[in-house]
Design an enzyme around this catalytic site. Sequence first.
Site, PDB file in Angstrom:
ATOM      1  N   LYS A 191      26.511  15.440   0.929  1.00 21.15           N
ATOM      2  CA  LYS A 191      25.263  15.368   0.150  1.00 21.15           C
ATOM      3  C   LYS A 191      25.242  14.044  -0.592  1.00 21.15           C
ATOM      4  O   LYS A 191      25.909  13.866  -1.596  1.00 21.15           O
ATOM      5  CB  LYS A 191      25.198  16.529  -0.858  1.00 21.15           C
ATOM      6  CG  LYS A 191      23.811  16.959  -1.177  1.00 21.15           C
ATOM      7  CD  LYS A 191      23.045  16.391  -2.330  1.00 21.15           C
ATOM      8  CE  LYS A 191      23.451  15.919  -3.631  1.00 21.15           C
ATOM      9  NZ  LYS A 191      22.515  14.860  -4.122  1.00 21.15           N
ATOM     10  N   GLY A 244      31.249  11.478  -9.268  1.00 21.54           N
ATOM     11  CA  GLY A 244      30.070  11.392 -10.121  1.00 21.54           C
ATOM     12  C   GLY A 244      30.459  11.543 -11.568  1.00 21.54           C
ATOM     13  O   GLY A 244      31.576  11.206 -11.965  1.00 21.54           O
ATOM     14  N   SER A 245      29.540  12.090 -12.347  1.00 18.50           N
ATOM     15  CA  SER A 245      29.760  12.150 -13.793  1.00 18.50           C
ATOM     16  C   SER A 245      30.712  13.291 -14.148  1.00 18.50           C
ATOM     17  O   SER A 245      30.820  14.284 -13.432  1.00 18.50           O
ATOM     18  CB  SER A 245      28.428  12.342 -14.507  1.00 18.50           C
ATOM     19  OG  SER A 245      27.835  13.542 -14.072  1.00 18.50           O
ATOM     20  N   THR A 246      31.337  13.151 -15.289  1.00 16.33           N
ATOM     21  CA  THR A 246      32.297  14.160 -15.735  1.00 16.33           C
ATOM     22  C   THR A 246      31.591  15.494 -15.984  1.00 16.33           C
ATOM     23  O   THR A 246      32.120  16.561 -15.647  1.00 16.33           O
ATOM     24  CB  THR A 246      33.026  13.644 -16.987  1.00 16.33           C
ATOM     25  OG1 THR A 246      33.811  12.521 -16.576  1.00 16.33           O
ATOM     26  CG2 THR A 246      33.951  14.685 -17.582  1.00 16.33           C
ATOM     27  N   GLY A 249      30.979  17.139 -12.777  1.00 15.64           N
ATOM     28  CA  GLY A 249      32.298  17.546 -12.274  1.00 15.64           C
ATOM     29  C   GLY A 249      32.721  18.888 -12.855  1.00 15.64           C
ATOM     30  O   GLY A 249      33.270  19.747 -12.152  1.00 15.64           O
ATOM     31  N   GLU A 266      36.427  12.663  -8.634  1.00 13.55           N
ATOM     32  CA  GLU A 266      36.531  11.276  -9.118  1.00 13.55           C
ATOM     33  C   GLU A 266      35.410  11.109 -10.128  1.00 13.55           C
ATOM     34  O   GLU A 266      34.239  11.082  -9.750  1.00 13.55           O
ATOM     35  CB  GLU A 266      36.347  10.276  -7.972  1.00 13.55           C
ATOM     36  CG  GLU A 266      37.393  10.342  -6.895  1.00 13.55           C
ATOM     37  CD  GLU A 266      38.735   9.814  -7.332  1.00 13.55           C
ATOM     38  OE1 GLU A 266      38.853   9.252  -8.443  1.00 13.55           O
ATOM     39  OE2 GLU A 266      39.696   9.976  -6.556  1.00 13.55           O
ATOM     40  N   CYS A 300      32.599   2.986 -11.752  1.00 13.27           N
ATOM     41  CA  CYS A 300      33.432   3.895 -12.538  1.00 13.27           C
ATOM     42  C   CYS A 300      34.627   3.187 -13.151  1.00 13.27           C
ATOM     43  O   CYS A 300      35.150   3.634 -14.165  1.00 13.27           O
ATOM     44  CB  CYS A 300      33.868   5.061 -11.668  1.00 13.27           C
ATOM     45  SG  CYS A 300      34.540   4.524 -10.120  1.00 13.27           S
ATOM     46  N   GLU A 397      30.633   6.661 -21.672  1.00 18.32           N
ATOM     47  CA  GLU A 397      30.412   5.844 -20.485  1.00 18.32           C
ATOM     48  C   GLU A 397      28.928   5.490 -20.384  1.00 18.32           C
ATOM     49  O   GLU A 397      28.081   6.379 -20.397  1.00 18.32           O
ATOM     50  CB  GLU A 397      30.842   6.612 -19.235  1.00 18.32           C
ATOM     51  CG  GLU A 397      30.683   5.767 -17.996  1.00 18.32           C
ATOM     52  CD  GLU A 397      31.144   6.482 -16.742  1.00 18.32           C
ATOM     53  OE1 GLU A 397      30.717   7.613 -16.527  1.00 18.32           O
ATOM     54  OE2 GLU A 397      31.914   5.882 -15.979  1.00 18.32           O
TER      55      GLU A 397
HETATM   56  P1  NAP Z   1      25.959  12.560 -11.192  1.00 20.38           P
HETATM   57  O1  NAP Z   1      24.704  12.881 -11.880  1.00 20.38           O
HETATM   58  O2  NAP Z   1      27.173  13.288 -11.556  1.00 20.38           O
HETATM   59  O3  NAP Z   1      25.624  12.681  -9.643  1.00 20.38           O
HETATM   60  C1  NAP Z   1      26.599  12.577  -8.646  1.00 20.38           C
HETATM   61  C2  NAP Z   1      26.204  13.474  -7.485  1.00 20.38           C
HETATM   62  O4  NAP Z   1      26.190  14.831  -7.914  1.00 20.38           O
HETATM   63  C3  NAP Z   1      24.817  13.205  -6.939  1.00 20.38           C
HETATM   64  O5  NAP Z   1      24.813  13.410  -5.545  1.00 20.38           O
HETATM   65  C4  NAP Z   1      24.002  14.268  -7.640  1.00 20.38           C
HETATM   66  O6  NAP Z   1      22.795  14.586  -6.999  1.00 20.38           O
HETATM   67  C5  NAP Z   1      24.948  15.428  -7.627  1.00 20.38           C
HETATM   68  N1  NAP Z   1      24.664  16.459  -8.615  1.00 20.38           N
HETATM   69  C6  NAP Z   1      23.946  16.365  -9.770  1.00 20.38           C
HETATM   70  N2  NAP Z   1      23.912  17.556 -10.411  1.00 20.38           N
HETATM   71  C7  NAP Z   1      24.612  18.429  -9.645  1.00 20.38           C
HETATM   72  C8  NAP Z   1      24.944  19.805  -9.777  1.00 20.38           C
HETATM   73  N3  NAP Z   1      24.540  20.524 -10.819  1.00 20.38           N
HETATM   74  N4  NAP Z   1      25.702  20.382  -8.810  1.00 20.38           N
HETATM   75  C9  NAP Z   1      26.125  19.661  -7.755  1.00 20.38           C
HETATM   76  N5  NAP Z   1      25.826  18.366  -7.573  1.00 20.38           N
HETATM   77  C10 NAP Z   1      25.085  17.750  -8.510  1.00 20.38           C
HETATM   78  O7  NAP Z   1      26.373  11.054 -11.373  1.00 20.38           O
HETATM   79  P2  NAP Z   1      25.478   9.792 -11.171  1.00 20.38           P
HETATM   80  O8  NAP Z   1      24.693   9.596 -12.420  1.00 20.38           O
HETATM   81  O9  NAP Z   1      24.764   9.864  -9.894  1.00 20.38           O
HETATM   82  O10 NAP Z   1      26.607   8.667 -11.035  1.00 20.38           O
HETATM   83  C11 NAP Z   1      27.154   8.045 -12.124  1.00 20.38           C
HETATM   84  C12 NAP Z   1      28.454   8.714 -12.557  1.00 20.38           C
HETATM   85  O11 NAP Z   1      29.375   8.811 -11.477  1.00 20.38           O
HETATM   86  C13 NAP Z   1      29.171   7.946 -13.620  1.00 20.38           C
HETATM   87  O12 NAP Z   1      29.561   8.791 -14.658  1.00 20.38           O
HETATM   88  C14 NAP Z   1      30.400   7.364 -12.923  1.00 20.38           C
HETATM   89  O13 NAP Z   1      31.501   7.121 -13.696  1.00 20.38           O
HETATM   90  C15 NAP Z   1      30.678   8.344 -11.883  1.00 20.38           C
HETATM   91  N6  NAP Z   1      31.335   7.712 -10.748  1.00 20.38           N
HETATM   92  C16 NAP Z   1      32.687   7.896 -10.591  1.00 20.38           C
HETATM   93  C17 NAP Z   1      33.341   7.295  -9.541  1.00 20.38           C
HETATM   94  C18 NAP Z   1      34.810   7.484  -9.325  1.00 20.38           C
HETATM   95  O14 NAP Z   1      35.308   7.129  -8.282  1.00 20.38           O
HETATM   96  N7  NAP Z   1      35.548   8.030 -10.262  1.00 20.38           N
HETATM   97  C19 NAP Z   1      32.634   6.543  -8.620  1.00 20.38           C
HETATM   98  C20 NAP Z   1      31.283   6.381  -8.810  1.00 20.38           C
HETATM   99  C21 NAP Z   1      30.644   6.976  -9.874  1.00 20.38           C
HETATM  100  P3  NAP Z   1      21.447  13.802  -7.481  1.00 20.38           P
HETATM  101  O15 NAP Z   1      21.559  12.457  -6.918  1.00 20.38           O
HETATM  102  O16 NAP Z   1      20.314  14.549  -6.920  1.00 20.38           O
HETATM  103  O17 NAP Z   1      21.439  13.828  -8.985  1.00 20.38           O
END
Ligand code: NAP
Length: 496
Positions: A191, A244-246, A249, A266, A300, A397
């Site tokens: 996804k 994605g976000s904590t 997660g 991650e 990240c 963050e």
């Molecule tokens: P996010 O909101 O956590 O989204 C990540 C993914 O999760 C997207 O595909 C999102 O779909 C999906 N998602 C959202 N809500 C969900 C739920 N309730 N259940 C299941 N899946 C869900 O994060 P983001 O804002 O896109 O990305 C930024 C964050 O990712 C930052 O906090 C960053 O630190 C972290 N990140 C970490 C790493 C690492 O390797 N550690 C790498 C990259 C990014 P949608 O797109 O539809 O919202």
Amino acid sequence: MAPVERDLDAAAFLACKQGLLINGERVSAASGETFVTLNPSNGEPLADVASAGAADVDRAVRSSRRAFESGVWRTKMTPRDRVNALLRLCTLLEEKREEMAQLEALDGGKPVSNARNDDLPISTNYLRYSATMADKIVGETRPVSVPNVLSYTVREPVGVCGAIIPWNYPLMMAVWKVGPALAAGNSLVLKPAEQTPLTALRLGELALEAGIPPGVLNVIPGIGEVAGAALALHPDVDKIAFTGSTSVGQEIVRAASGNLKRVSLELGGKSPHIIFADGDVSTAIDHASAGIFYNQGQDCTAGSRVFVERSAYDQVASGIVGRARAMRIGDTMDLATEQGPLITAEHRERVASFVDEAASDGLDVIAGGSRVAGHGFFYEPTVLGPISNLARIAQEEIFGPVVVLIPFDGEDDAVLQSNQSRYGLAAGFWTRDLNRALRVASRLRAGRIWINGWGYGDATTPFGGFKMSGWGRENGREVFDMYTEVKNVWMRFYDS
Ligand code: NAP
Ligand code: MG
């Protein structure tokens, strides 16, 4: 201005109907719903994309289950067959480099030169590493204290995996999951983020072209709370890999508890970049600037807290401010652009709100701090300092081009403040003192440490976080632990 010559294949792909990719076919969502993915450089729609609902997630999981149970990928193809199929996918990615780079730049807002020179070759290299590991995932015999017995371990695929990925490195995050999952013989339902579904869909098509059987990789764009949540909850998914976000997660962990599926995470970071005065301060300034401004700070491992030994503070502050002001902000399809837009208007508002709040609290914004006028979602490279590590802007963050400068006095102070964070993804520092290098490396609480350089990574090196930055390690040989189950077999034999 140096506009890139538009790639005809990328244009043709954008003109296609963007269905889900399930069981080797591009299909509409059961509900018929779609969502729009935008070009963040101008805010205009790029493509209408089918939006997976729970019924589509279920269909994709069933397809992946059939592919897994039939053995079409994991047993009927040998490990060497899997190596070859995944290497063919790498070759296709190389051939389609310009197409993929332009799709990545248009959909995700990254400068096309970065997409072309970094995202594409780096993603292909990661995938190539996984491909070549497909016939190197091995078990062991164990010396057991039972007579006439052979006891051995095998590493078997976990089964049907789900992957949920973010928008900041869309293709790279996809291959970080697809590569090891498929190399180990699993099936995968991917996804992508709703802001950047295009290169993941194209990757799925290329996987079919490379000879990876239908259903082994299904790609289902959709909304996180709908498609992502349904995948994390699905009782027939054996493992979920999330980047994605904590906060999301944590939701994944709760959803996964229903069938106790395996979970790897991650998550976020607030990585400390420490500049000791005995280090190579002028090179450190370059790395500290790139370490926060690359990819618009949407990384990240962004070095978003720069700790500077007090005697070097003025030099570092003016150096980073100079780099921030010199960055060429512009359209992603301009080859001269160094900094593109943020991913969405909402994300820009979130980034701006951190800076505005800090400014109204009296913190010093010494470069940037404003939205760039126009249609795209641009925000200036921004520097604040000197500030306290306990300020909200130093603890949360931001995921944007915003760096805080924090002065420190001595090694203990630097280490203590650096570790004062709920995150522990990456950390780095500059010193010419060998004893200090080893001491500080061992005291910093983070999964990746850089000494006298910032941002290095390789397919061979494990990546992941301490504390609230995640569970497990991606890349390196460690990643295969996350996509396999260990089976221990005992076989008794008879004396002749
Ligand atoms: P996010 O909101 O956590 O989204 C990540 C993914 O999760 C997207 O595909 C999102 O779909 C999906 N998602 C959202 N809500 C969900 C739920 N309730 N259940 C299941 N899946 C869900 O994060 P983001 O804002 O896109 O990305 C930024 C964050 O990712 C930052 O906090 C960053 O630190 C972290 N990140 C970490 C790493 C690492 O390797 N550690 C790498 C990259 C990014 P949608 O797109 O539809 O919202
Ligand atoms: Mg987009």
